[in-house]
Motif scaffolding. Structure first.
Motif, short mmCIF file in Angstrom:
data_model
loop_
_atom_site.label_atom_id
_atom_site.label_comp_id
_atom_site.label_asym_id
_atom_site.label_seq_id
_atom_site.Cartn_x
_atom_site.Cartn_y
_atom_site.Cartn_z
N UNK A 1 0.78 -1.25 0.00
CA UNK A 1 0.00 0.00 0.00
C UNK A 1 0.81 1.29 0.00
N UNK A 2 2.01 1.29 0.55
CA UNK A 2 2.72 2.55 0.75
C UNK A 2 3.83 2.78 -0.28
N UNK A 3 3.75 2.14 -1.43
CA UNK A 3 4.82 2.24 -2.42
C UNK A 3 4.44 3.08 -3.65
N UNK A 4 3.21 3.62 -3.65
CA UNK A 4 2.76 4.39 -4.80
C UNK A 4 2.23 3.53 -5.93
N UNK A 5 2.18 2.22 -5.74
CA UNK A 5 1.77 1.32 -6.81
C UNK A 5 0.28 1.03 -6.80
N UNK A 6 -0.38 1.28 -5.68
CA UNK A 6 -1.78 0.86 -5.55
C UNK A 6 -2.69 1.65 -6.48
N UNK A 7 -2.57 2.98 -6.47
CA UNK A 7 -3.46 3.80 -7.28
C UNK A 7 -3.27 3.55 -8.77
N UNK A 8 -2.02 3.39 -9.20
CA UNK A 8 -1.81 3.19 -10.64
C UNK A 8 -2.30 1.82 -11.08
N UNK A 9 -2.23 0.82 -10.18
CA UNK A 9 -2.78 -0.49 -10.52
C UNK A 9 -4.29 -0.39 -10.64
N UNK A 10 -4.91 0.34 -9.72
CA UNK A 10 -6.36 0.53 -9.77
C UNK A 10 -6.77 1.23 -11.08
N UNK A 11 -6.01 2.23 -11.49
CA UNK A 11 -6.33 2.94 -12.73
C UNK A 11 -6.13 2.04 -13.95
N UNK A 12 -5.10 1.21 -13.91
CA UNK A 12 -4.85 0.29 -15.03
C UNK A 12 -5.98 -0.73 -15.15
N UNK A 13 -6.49 -1.20 -14.04
CA UNK A 13 -7.61 -2.14 -14.06
C UNK A 13 -8.84 -1.47 -14.67
N UNK A 14 -9.11 -0.24 -14.25
CA UNK A 14 -10.27 0.47 -14.78
C UNK A 14 -10.15 0.69 -16.28
N UNK A 15 -8.94 1.03 -16.73
CA UNK A 15 -8.73 1.24 -18.17
C UNK A 15 -8.93 -0.06 -18.94
N UNK A 16 -8.45 -1.18 -18.37
CA UNK A 16 -8.56 -2.47 -19.06
C UNK A 16 -9.99 -2.95 -19.19
N UNK A 17 -10.87 -2.48 -18.30
CA UNK A 17 -12.28 -2.89 -18.37
C UNK A 17 -12.95 -2.44 -19.67
N UNK A 18 -12.45 -1.38 -20.27
CA UNK A 18 -13.05 -0.87 -21.51
C UNK A 18 -12.71 -1.76 -22.70
#
Length: 356
Positions: free
Chosen positions: A219-236
């Motif tokens: 959680x504290x490495x800056x990777x969580x938000x970008x992974x969440x955004x990548x998942x949302x983008x892949x849903x399209x």
């Protein structure tokens, strides 16, 4: 006094803190050291099958509960809204939600999809296109949710060395060039086919599966938000992922790519999960497939994992973490044509030392 099994588990947690968490994830560094000295938590872990004994599974299990809305003070620490000591709070979650934790340890395994690796794949794909031509057809082996198949749609920011990809991309990945001059282009070569291969693929439309995928992100490495955004983008445009074995399934996927594309197989920190014999068999499967068409294989693995790069000793970064070996093997006419060390990289894509 702890028994031998508990003592061995304690050593594993302390080893993770020393080799992976220190100076990289202060949150998990503290938690790992507290768990290493807590016999009650270590005893809980031993209730699960051996595959559930790995620290990352317990770390993921607790994070999974928090992402599911568990009302506990640890949630504020993970979100960066509290400076409370996470160690005792982590122990409290484990012991007060014992049944849920043990069930997760028994049924889940570590499954990460580190999109930061797209930043090191970028220059390698540019290098492949220069050597073998474009457009490219990607086959990502051990792809999880297939997020790195969309590396050309992310903004890959190399600081003073340049940037690749659309400036308005929802996913932005920073990567430091610590040595050499990687071929950083404004855009990646054209990618016209994208396929993933995984024994247990993650469906980006499955809320529970993606929740576990996020739970495996520190959680504290800056990777969580970008992974969440990548998942949302892949849903399209959900990626095409085939469930199957790396060795048995790779040839069919490579040979099934459209005519006129350069097949590029990528393995990023997954080959080590195979036995040495199966790693060789994977390379041999690519050799056999190259009787029909040239193939490029980009690998990012620990030292000694890829036999064609045996004997290479990677450097250690400023935090004491050993770099991974980043290589390109090309196949043609049923044999290895060339094996080229591209350089050394951080396992999460945070930096690249280009040597090609």
């Amino acid at each position: 006094m702890a028994d031998a099994r508990t003592a061995a588990l304690s050593d594993i947690w302390r080893y993770l803190a020393d080799t992976s968490c220190r100076d990289y994830s202060p949150l998990y560094d503290r938690i790992c050291r507290v768990v290493a000295d807590d016999d009650a938590v270590l005893s809980l872990v031993q209730e699960a099958p051996p595959a559930g004994h790995f620290p990352n599974v317990l770390l993921g299990a607790v994070h999974y509960l928090l992402l599911g809305g568990l009302d506990h003070p640890l949630a504020a620490v993970y979100a960066g809204n509290s400076d409370a000591d996470p160690g005792p709070l982590f122990v409290d979650v484990c012991l007060t939600h014992r049944a849920e934790i043990v069930d997760l340890l028994a049924t889940r395994h570590t499954n990460t999809n580190e999109v930061g690796r797209s930043a090191v794949l970028g220059p390698a794909l540019t290098a492949v296109a220069a050597r073998l031509g474009a457009p490219l057809g990607l086959v990502d082996v051990g792809c999880s949710a297939g997020l790195n198949l969309f590396c050309d749609r992310y903004l890959l920011d190399y600081g003073p060395a340049g940037a690749t990809g659309p400036a308005d991309a929802s996913v932005r990945i920073e990567c430091t060039v610590v040595g050499g001059v990687p071929p950083i282009a404004a855009a990646l070569p054209e990618i016209v086919a994208r396929t993933g291969l995984d024994m247990d693929p993650v469906d980006v439309a499955d809320a529970d599966a993606t929740r576990w995928l996020l739970a495996c992100v520190w959680p504290d490495t800056g990777r969580l938000d970008r992974t969440r955004r990548a998942i949302e983008a892949a849903k399209h445009e959900p990626p095409t992922i085939v469930a199957g074995d790396a060795v048995d399934g790779i040839a069919d996927l490579v040979l099934g790519l459209p005519d006129g594309v350069t097949p590029v197989v990528t393995t990023t920190w997954m080959l080590a999960y195979l036995s040495r014999r199966r790693r060789v068999a994977f390379r041999e499967a690519l050799e056999a497939a190259s009787r029909s068409r040239p193939i490029a294989w980009i690998s990012g693995e620990g030292a000694g994992v890829v036999d064609r790069f045996a004997g290479i000793e990677p450097p250690t970064d400023a935090q004491g973490m050993e770099a991974s070996v980043f290589g390109l093997v090309t196949f043609r006419a049923g044999a290895v044509e060339a094996a080229e060390l591209l350089g050394f990289v951080h396992p999460h894509g945070g930096w690249i030392d280009w040597r090609a």
